[in-house]
Write a protein that holds these residues in place. Structure first.
Motif, PDB file in Angstrom:
ATOM      1  N   VAL A 181       0.837  -1.203   0.000  1.00  0.00           N
ATOM      2  CA  VAL A 181       0.000   0.000   0.000  1.00  0.00           C
ATOM      3  C   VAL A 181       0.876   1.259   0.000  1.00  0.00           C
ATOM      4  CG1 VAL A 181      -1.666   1.327   1.368  1.00  0.00           C
ATOM      5  CG2 VAL A 181      -2.017  -1.114   0.984  1.00  0.00           C
TER       6      VAL A 181
ATOM      7  N   LEU B 231      -6.404  -3.113  -3.650  1.00  0.00           N
ATOM      8  CA  LEU B 231      -6.214  -1.673  -3.581  1.00  0.00           C
ATOM      9  C   LEU B 231      -6.569  -1.114  -4.948  1.00  0.00           C
ATOM     10  CD1 LEU B 231      -5.149   0.682  -1.813  1.00  0.00           C
ATOM     11  CD2 LEU B 231      -2.934   0.307  -2.898  1.00  0.00           C
TER      12      LEU B 231
ATOM     13  N   ILE C  88      -9.651   0.457  -0.227  1.00  0.00           N
ATOM     14  CA  ILE C  88      -8.870  -0.618   0.380  1.00  0.00           C
ATOM     15  C   ILE C  88      -9.876  -1.686   0.774  1.00  0.00           C
ATOM     16  CG2 ILE C  88      -7.394  -1.288   2.310  1.00  0.00           C
ATOM     17  CD1 ILE C  88      -6.525   1.705   2.448  1.00  0.00           C
TER      18      ILE C  88
END
Length: 142
Positions: free
Chosen positions: A27, A67, A76
């Motif tokens: 992420v 994502l 998310i």
């Protein structure tokens, strides 16, 4: 969770303690690539909470991190195979005196992750997957 993603990535993980670090790295890299530095800390906290919950629900089984981004923000989402839907603890004013900080009970003070996710996101929810399990998701506006 109706959306038309302009970019989307899915990362399979195992429900182990290492999953959180791997998810955060993934992420972090993607949010930086998208130049969304202002939501980076919140996104990392959200993914930590969601992946931790999924790994606890389905230890040593596959979980998935998705994502994506669209015109409304970053999404998310974390999938696990458990049928149980998440239950947030009732909101109360929490003080240090409410926590049992003894070594034996230190890990029993959790359960606030869903409130953290709700506070940091513009929208969030849970969707049962027709193939089994569920997706817990949230949207963060950049």
């Amino acid at each position: 969770m109706a959306m038309t993603a302009t970019e989307e990535s899915v990362m399979p993980l195992m429900g182990t303690p290492a999953a959180v670090g791997l998810a955060r790295t993934f992420v972090d890299t993607r949010i930086r690539k998208w130049d969304y530095f202002h939501i980076l800390d919140g996104a990392l906290l959200v993914v930590s909470e969601l992946v931790t919950n999924a790994a606890r629900q389905t230890p040593r089984e596959e979980i998935r991190l998705q994502l994506s981004r669209d015109a409304y923000g970053v999404i998310i989402a974390v999938w696990d195979a458990a049928h149980e839907l998440p239950q947030a603890k009732p909101m109360t004013e929490l003080t240090l005196e409410d926590l049992d900080l003894s070594e034996e009970a230190f890990d029993d003070n959790g359960g606030w992750g869903l409130h953290i996710v709700q506070a940091l996101s513009s929208d969030c929810g849970v969707v049962r997957d027709p193939a089994g399990g569920k997706w817990i998701w949230c949207r963060m506006r950049p």
